[in-house]
Design a protein around this motif. Structure first.
Motif, PDB file in Angstrom:
ATOM      1  N   PRO A  45       0.884  -1.267  -0.045  1.00 50.59           N
ATOM      2  CA  PRO A  45      -0.198  -0.148  -0.154  1.00 50.59           C
ATOM      3  C   PRO A  45       0.892   1.332  -0.033  1.00 50.59           C
ATOM      4  O   PRO A  45       1.860   1.349   0.688  1.00 50.59           O
ATOM      5  CB  PRO A  45      -0.791  -0.151   1.366  1.00 50.59           C
ATOM      6  CG  PRO A  45       0.194  -1.011   2.238  1.00 50.59           C
ATOM      7  CD  PRO A  45       0.601  -2.038   1.197  1.00 50.59           C
ATOM      8  N   ALA A  46       0.380   2.451  -0.768  1.00 48.43           N
ATOM      9  CA  ALA A  46       0.823   3.485  -0.780  1.00 48.43           C
ATOM     10  C   ALA A  46       0.572   4.389   0.417  1.00 48.43           C
ATOM     11  O   ALA A  46      -0.190   4.322   1.140  1.00 48.43           O
ATOM     12  CB  ALA A  46       0.601   4.292  -1.871  1.00 48.43           C
ATOM     13  N   PRO A  47       1.941   5.179   0.575  1.00 50.96           N
ATOM     14  CA  PRO A  47       1.679   6.327   2.153  1.00 50.96           C
ATOM     15  C   PRO A  47       0.291   6.966   1.946  1.00 50.96           C
ATOM     16  O   PRO A  47       0.122   7.410   0.699  1.00 50.96           O
ATOM     17  CB  PRO A  47       3.018   6.947   1.991  1.00 50.96           C
ATOM     18  CG  PRO A  47       3.808   6.387   1.174  1.00 50.96           C
ATOM     19  CD  PRO A  47       3.078   5.567   0.287  1.00 50.96           C
ATOM     20  N   THR A  52      -7.715  -2.057   1.016  1.00 48.05           N
ATOM     21  CA  THR A  52      -8.838  -2.958   1.518  1.00 48.05           C
ATOM     22  C   THR A  52      -8.464  -4.383   1.793  1.00 48.05           C
ATOM     23  O   THR A  52      -7.501  -5.056   1.101  1.00 48.05           O
ATOM     24  CB  THR A  52      -9.735  -3.130   0.340  1.00 48.05           C
ATOM     25  OG1 THR A  52     -10.434  -1.743  -0.042  1.00 48.05           O
ATOM     26  CG2 THR A  52     -11.087  -3.880   0.775  1.00 48.05           C
ATOM     27  N   LEU A  53      -9.105  -4.910   3.228  1.00 43.27           N
ATOM     28  CA  LEU A  53      -8.648  -6.300   3.505  1.00 43.27           C
ATOM     29  C   LEU A  53      -9.803  -6.778   3.377  1.00 43.27           C
ATOM     30  O   LEU A  53     -10.835  -6.388   3.840  1.00 43.27           O
ATOM     31  CB  LEU A  53      -8.109  -6.250   5.071  1.00 43.27           C
ATOM     32  CG  LEU A  53      -6.820  -5.482   5.245  1.00 43.27           C
ATOM     33  CD1 LEU A  53      -6.473  -5.614   6.638  1.00 43.27           C
ATOM     34  CD2 LEU A  53      -5.942  -5.786   4.457  1.00 43.27           C
ATOM     35  N   ALA A  54      -9.671  -8.108   3.227  1.00 44.31           N
ATOM     36  CA  ALA A  54     -10.875  -9.075   3.021  1.00 44.31           C
ATOM     37  C   ALA A  54     -10.786 -10.269   3.844  1.00 44.31           C
ATOM     38  O   ALA A  54      -9.622 -11.067   4.223  1.00 44.31           O
ATOM     39  CB  ALA A  54     -11.201  -9.546   1.612  1.00 44.31           C
ATOM     40  N   PHE A  55     -11.970 -10.428   4.771  1.00 46.78           N
ATOM     41  CA  PHE A  55     -11.891 -11.801   5.351  1.00 46.78           C
ATOM     42  C   PHE A  55     -12.773 -12.886   4.555  1.00 46.78           C
ATOM     43  O   PHE A  55     -13.772 -12.990   4.716  1.00 46.78           O
ATOM     44  CB  PHE A  55     -12.496 -11.647   6.888  1.00 46.78           C
ATOM     45  CG  PHE A  55     -11.887 -10.822   7.746  1.00 46.78           C
ATOM     46  CD1 PHE A  55     -10.773 -11.299   8.400  1.00 46.78           C
ATOM     47  CD2 PHE A  55     -12.152  -9.494   7.962  1.00 46.78           C
ATOM     48  CE1 PHE A  55     -10.046 -10.319   9.176  1.00 46.78           C
ATOM     49  CE2 PHE A  55     -11.702  -8.745   8.636  1.00 46.78           C
ATOM     50  CZ  PHE A  55     -10.522  -8.986   9.291  1.00 46.78           C
ATOM     51  N   ALA A  56     -11.934 -13.582   3.661  1.00 46.21           N
ATOM     52  CA  ALA A  56     -12.677 -14.702   2.891  1.00 46.21           C
ATOM     53  C   ALA A  56     -13.103 -15.927   3.489  1.00 46.21           C
ATOM     54  O   ALA A  56     -12.301 -16.509   4.276  1.00 46.21           O
ATOM     55  CB  ALA A  56     -11.507 -14.985   1.692  1.00 46.21           C
ATOM     56  N   ARG A 127       7.109   5.378   5.477  1.00 40.32           N
ATOM     57  CA  ARG A 127       8.249   5.319   4.547  1.00 40.32           C
ATOM     58  C   ARG A 127       8.372   4.225   3.742  1.00 40.32           C
ATOM     59  O   ARG A 127       7.909   3.029   4.128  1.00 40.32           O
ATOM     60  CB  ARG A 127       9.465   5.443   5.222  1.00 40.32           C
ATOM     61  CG  ARG A 127       9.909   6.663   5.934  1.00 40.32           C
ATOM     62  CD  ARG A 127      11.158   6.621   6.504  1.00 40.32           C
ATOM     63  NE  ARG A 127      11.366   7.912   7.397  1.00 40.32           N
ATOM     64  CZ  ARG A 127      12.715   8.292   7.987  1.00 40.32           C
ATOM     65  NH1 ARG A 127      13.585   7.388   7.921  1.00 40.32           N
ATOM     66  NH2 ARG A 127      12.873   9.312   8.508  1.00 40.32           N
ATOM     67  N   PRO A 128       8.471   4.201   2.270  1.00 34.56           N
ATOM     68  CA  PRO A 128       8.572   2.924   1.604  1.00 34.56           C
ATOM     69  C   PRO A 128       9.584   2.105   2.015  1.00 34.56           C
ATOM     70  O   PRO A 128      10.584   2.241   2.415  1.00 34.56           O
ATOM     71  CB  PRO A 128       8.882   3.618   0.254  1.00 34.56           C
ATOM     72  CG  PRO A 128       8.412   5.062   0.304  1.00 34.56           C
ATOM     73  CD  PRO A 128       8.615   5.444   1.635  1.00 34.56           C
ATOM     74  N   GLY A 164       1.425   0.943  -4.128  1.00 37.57           N
ATOM     75  CA  GLY A 164       0.054   0.562  -4.106  1.00 37.57           C
ATOM     76  C   GLY A 164      -0.492  -0.255  -5.371  1.00 37.57           C
ATOM     77  O   GLY A 164      -1.611  -0.137  -5.440  1.00 37.57           O
ATOM     78  N   ALA A 165       0.481  -0.854  -5.783  1.00 38.41           N
ATOM     79  CA  ALA A 165      -0.034  -1.391  -7.131  1.00 38.41           C
ATOM     80  C   ALA A 165      -1.007  -2.641  -6.935  1.00 38.41           C
ATOM     81  O   ALA A 165      -0.606  -3.281  -5.796  1.00 38.41           O
ATOM     82  CB  ALA A 165       1.152  -1.929  -7.929  1.00 38.41           C
ATOM     83  N   ILE A 166      -1.702  -2.812  -7.540  1.00 39.32           N
ATOM     84  CA  ILE A 166      -2.893  -4.073  -7.494  1.00 39.32           C
ATOM     85  C   ILE A 166      -2.785  -4.968  -8.545  1.00 39.32           C
ATOM     86  O   ILE A 166      -2.987  -4.477  -9.744  1.00 39.32           O
ATOM     87  CB  ILE A 166      -4.128  -3.304  -7.423  1.00 39.32           C
ATOM     88  CG1 ILE A 166      -4.111  -2.565  -6.088  1.00 39.32           C
ATOM     89  CG2 ILE A 166      -5.250  -4.696  -7.101  1.00 39.32           C
ATOM     90  CD1 ILE A 166      -5.592  -1.870  -5.872  1.00 39.32           C
TER      91      ILE A 166
END
Length: 684
Positions: A45-47, A52-56, A127-128, A164-166
């Motif tokens: 994730p980006a600063p 989004t988190l998922a509880f699958a 920080r990255p 933040g790449a998806i």
């Protein structure tokens, strides 16, 4: 009350189990009976962003978990987080549940795979490369038809601050989970309790499809859960009547309509019983007719908006040729209209198909893919070079007719006009396309066809009304000069597309696009040189180069969007739009101006440069202490797409003004004025 119902149900089930099962079969078996996996939409994730988190969750056969309001029995899920400093987690978002009636008790449950979602906020100063260990302990209840078992899930995931790449497969998976969440209704409902009955009136378009309607109350203690619900349509509202259990100052819940759910907030009021209304099919087609008329009018207005101005240069030469005595103005008008309408219907049909498959897309979805922008850049560059006289469309057959007096050129001109006009939504058009998304497929396609008819209407009138054609200048030598002049707006369009490509795919993507245009330009120059020498098959040697240029589109990839990139650069103090930030500002009773834009939307950019980012409006917003939120939909952010759709719009621009103390936003016109925003900022 809820714990008493839970223990009552547990005792009833235990007694039933003791009577119906042998002693050796009473054990519930090894758990967990709902297997839960913690998944992040992005591991980097980006600063300052929200991840989004998922509880699958996957229940065992014959077992179920519970919704946030469990109904007559059960316990909702509780999450206990252990998070790094500065990181915070939002509430759990539940998908639309199902119903399970056991021993006269109604339960709101999940019997099939589902996912609870939540937003994890990353601090802006992260920080990255920083590791973010996320730990959560879930306490939840699972039940079968005979026994209930409390279970725990100790889950962990490690994130790393990054860009933040998806990944495409991860985005598609989360889009499916988000599609199962209830959407905001966008309008206030009301309810009334009298004679031990509760009656709920929910605004809902008469033409919108709704089957298996059921209201799941999130507010406890108002509705008798096990009582049947009577549902009736009454114009543009649904009226639900059922047995009351008590009273509360508000009634929140989820309206389930087949596969779609809407989050409803209802305030006390007077709710009249449902009256007689036309058959659903009649109401549907009446709504479709109104939407069709709006689409025609919106398409007509679109001709004078910036989105279509570059294409007017192509129309101009066709109109002049059609005015020639030997021309075929009616045939050209019909061909042009056919090209426009066919593309509008094709894009509308593709949009409906993608949405039916669970994708969160809206109007102009195709321009959210940088590869489409590269193809458009090549096409527009080729048209500009043709108008400038670099080469001629003199190949046999269809290609030849595209530049001659045949109708193929008019058809292709219309198709291109519709394709480039799609990024914009003008007056009347936004509401019409928004209605199309909730109409049956056949009615929706008719609305998209109406949009095409509106765009083509001026050309149709000129083609079929001789008096209008006589007002056009007669063809002559001036046409060659005009043709060269008209190449200028096409070159400007190519320049704008290169800029959009840079915004979407970064410097690397823009470089690939410009290199592809350069290769195509060299190939077309070669064609023109061979044509001037009178050589046959002038196009043949250049075809490999044109294919190489077209292949460049497949090398371009979307650049990951960060929160900082989404903020408006020309408006100091503007913030990237998130629903959480909007809710926070509204709760603070601050006026909020939220606008949704895209780099490929010319109407959006005109509004921004001519109105929103002017000194007068900046000063008015600052003096009025107006918070500004900017939603950048250039790359098709699914969360923004759902929010835009919730306000009955199919695309951008969308402008919303939130006034302190008012229940919902004021939807502003697609064409803004400085006076309008200054008046609103002063509290007008």
């Amino acid at each position: 009350m809820r714990s008493m119902r839970f223990w009552l149900m547990t005792m009833l089930l235990a007694l039933a189990a003791l009577r119906a099962m042998p002693a050796a079969a009473q054990a519930p078996g090894e758990g967990p009976h709902v297997k839960i996996t913690l998944v992040a939409e992005t591991d980097t994730p980006a600063p300052g962003s929200d991840v989004t988190l998922a509880f699958a969750s996957v229940p065992d056969s014959g077992w179920h978990a519970y919704w946030l309001n469990t109904g007559d029995a059960g316990i909702p899920t509780e999450a206990k987080w252990t998070l790094p400093a500065g990181v915070s987690a939002g509430p759990l978002d539940y998908p639309v549940p199902g119903r399970l009636l056991i021993a006269g008790l109604m339960n709101y449950v999940y019997e099939h795979p589902f996912a609870l979602l939540t937003q994890l906020k990353i601090p802006a100063d992260a920080r990255p490369g920083t590791k973010l260990p996320v730990r959560v302990l879930l306490d939840y209840l699972v039940c079968s038809a005979t026994v209930c078992v409390p279970e725990k899930a100790d889950l962990a995931i490690d994130l790393t601050v990054g860009d933040g790449a998806i990944a495409a497969d991860r985005r598609a998976r989360f889009d499916q989970w988000r599609a199962a969440l209830p959407r905001p209704l966008g309008a206030k409902a009301s309810f009334q309790i009298a004679n031990n009955l509760v009656r709920i009136a929910i605004p809902f378009p008469a033409g919108a499809g709704a089957r298996d309607v059921y209201f799941f109350p999130a507010t406890d203690g108002v509705i008798d859960y096990a009582a049947p619900q009577k549902v009736a349509r009454d114009g543009d509202r649904l009226v639900i009547e059922t047995k009351a259990r008590g009273t509360k100052p508000m009634l929140d819940g989820v309206l389930a309509t087949g596969t779609t759910g809407f989050f409803v907030q209802a305030a006390p009021g007077t709710v009249a019983p449902a009256s007689a209304m036309p058959a659903p099919s009649s109401a549907t087609w009446w709504t479709a007719l109104v939407a069709f008329a709006g689409a025609v009018l919106g398409g007509l207005i679109l001709n004078i908006m910036p989105c279509v101005f570059p294409i007017l240069s192509l129309k101009a030469l066709s109109l002049a040729k059609a005015n020639h005595g030997e021309g075929k103005p009616r045939a050209e008008a019909i061909a042009y209209a056919a090209g426009v309408i066919l593309v509008c219907v094709a894009l509308g049909g593709t949009l409906l198909a993608l949405r039916a498959a669970g994708a969160t897309v809206g109007w102009a979805f195709q321009l959210q893919d940088p590869r489409v922008i590269v193809v458009l850049l090549l096409l527009v560059s080729a048209i500009a070079l043709n108008l400038a006289g670099l080469f001629e469309m003199t190949a046999p057959g269809l290609v030849n007719r595209m530049a001659a007096q045949g109708t193929g050129g008019a058809f292709m001109t219309g198709a291109l006009a519709a394709f480039i006009a799609t990024p914009c939504t003008g007056p009347f058009m936004g509401a019409a396309l928004g209605a199309a998304l909730v109409l049956p497929a056949a009615a929706a396609l008719a609305v998209f066809a109406g949009l095409g008819l509106g765009i083509a209407l001026p050309f149709l009138l000129i083609g079929f009304v001789p008096a209008l054609r006589r007002r056009l200048p007669r063809p002559g030598a001036w046409m060659e000069t005009m043709r060269h002049i008209l190449s200028i707006p096409m070159f400007l369009t190519a320049l704008a597309l290169a800029w959009v490509l840079g915004k979407q795919a970064g410097v690397d993507g823009m470089t690939i696009g410009l290199a592809a245009a350069l290769v195509a330009g060299f190939a077309l120059w070669w064609v023109g040189r061979r044509q001037r020498k009178g050589r046959g098959y002038a196009w043949l040697p250049a075809l490999p180069l044109l294919l190489v240029a077209l292949a460049g589109a497949f090398l371009v990839r979307t650049m990951p969007a960060t929160a900082t990139a989404q903020a408006a650069q020309g408006l100091p103090g503007a913030e990237p739009f998130t629903e959480a930030r909007l809710a926070e500002l509204v709760q603070q009773r601050r006026p909020v101006f939220a606008y949704f834009t895209a780099d490929w939307c010319l109407t959006c950019k005109v509004n921004e440069k001519a109105v929103i980012e002017t000194d007068a409006v900046r000063k008015a917003l600052a003096e009025g202490k107006v918070a500004v939120l900017v939603g950048d939909w250039t790359n098709g952010d699914p969360a923004l797409g759902r929010f835009i759709q919730a306000h009955n719009r199919a695309g951008v621009p969308l402008y919303l003004w939130y006034k302190p103390g008012e229940a919902g936003p004021q939807v502003l016109p697609q064409l803004l004025t400085q006076d309008m925003l200054q008046t609103l900022a002063k509290g007008g």
